[in-house]
Design an enzyme around this catalytic site. Sequence first.
Site, short mmCIF file in Angstrom:
data_model
loop_
_atom_site.label_atom_id
_atom_site.label_comp_id
_atom_site.label_asym_id
_atom_site.label_seq_id
_atom_site.Cartn_x
_atom_site.Cartn_y
_atom_site.Cartn_z
N ALA A 60 0.87 -1.18 0.00
CA ALA A 60 0.00 0.00 0.00
C ALA A 60 0.90 1.23 0.00
CB ALA A 60 -0.88 -0.02 1.25
N VAL A 86 4.32 -1.30 3.56
CA VAL A 86 4.22 0.12 3.22
C VAL A 86 5.16 0.43 2.04
CG1 VAL A 86 4.48 2.48 4.07
CG2 VAL A 86 3.67 0.67 5.62
N LYS A 87 4.55 0.92 0.96
CA LYS A 87 5.33 1.20 -0.25
C LYS A 87 5.79 2.66 -0.21
CE LYS A 87 4.81 -0.26 -5.06
NZ LYS A 87 3.81 -0.50 -6.10
N VAL A 88 7.09 2.85 -0.29
CA VAL A 88 7.68 4.18 -0.08
C VAL A 88 8.55 4.53 -1.30
CG1 VAL A 88 9.23 5.50 1.44
CG2 VAL A 88 7.79 3.68 2.41
#
Length: 224
Positions: A60, A86-88
């Site tokens: 996400a 968590v996509k950063v």
Amino acid sequence: MKFFIDTANLKEIKEASDMGILDGVTTNPSLMAKEGIKGNDAVIKTYIDICEVVQGPVSAEVISTDFDGIVREGEHLASLHEHIVVKVPMIKEGIKAIKYLNGKGIKTNCTLVFSPGQAILAAKAGATYVSPFMGRLDDINYDGVELVEQIVYIYDNYGYTTEVLAASVRSPLHIIRVAEAGADVVTAPFSALVKLFDHPLTDKGLAQFLSDYKKVQEAEKSST
Ligand code: G3P
């Protein structure tokens, strides 16, 4: 190699999951927009729905670009479901946030990676996954598969635990090439994933087997 599907389309996710070959999902804001998802609440609901279908990691993506914002969003996303990664984005603030989130035990996927140097930074920060975008490199006449090969080679040299997640897949051939390269994961659109089934000799051979078996059944009928 693990298979993730790169989509926010629940129908495709369910279909891939029913095939028994799905290990996870990646999404991004463009994929959310493509599905016509409107507003933050709808995005959050989509993440939860996906997490309930898939028994594996679901990436996400944050939309903040400053450290505090990325961390705040990342902690919120991670609290939604145990499957969330968590996509950063690969920017300085993103790398700092990955280091921080990793320290808190939150899994991360460093996205928009286009060079081996960026992949080294992601690994050093402790990203769970690094996402080299092959198709977009191919689009500008660079070899996307070669980037995956370089990252796998470098990570092996140093025993980095960050998993290489080959992304921006355009074709079934991309999937095969990154499997040869030793990628840990490939994330592909549904259309590329299902093309792995296709071979004209399989279709021809199956048609032949079925028609020959009809002869076996007819021979049985005529002998009784
Ligand atoms: O998940 C991100 C990545 O796979 C994007 O792919 O097709 O937009 O280049 P694409």
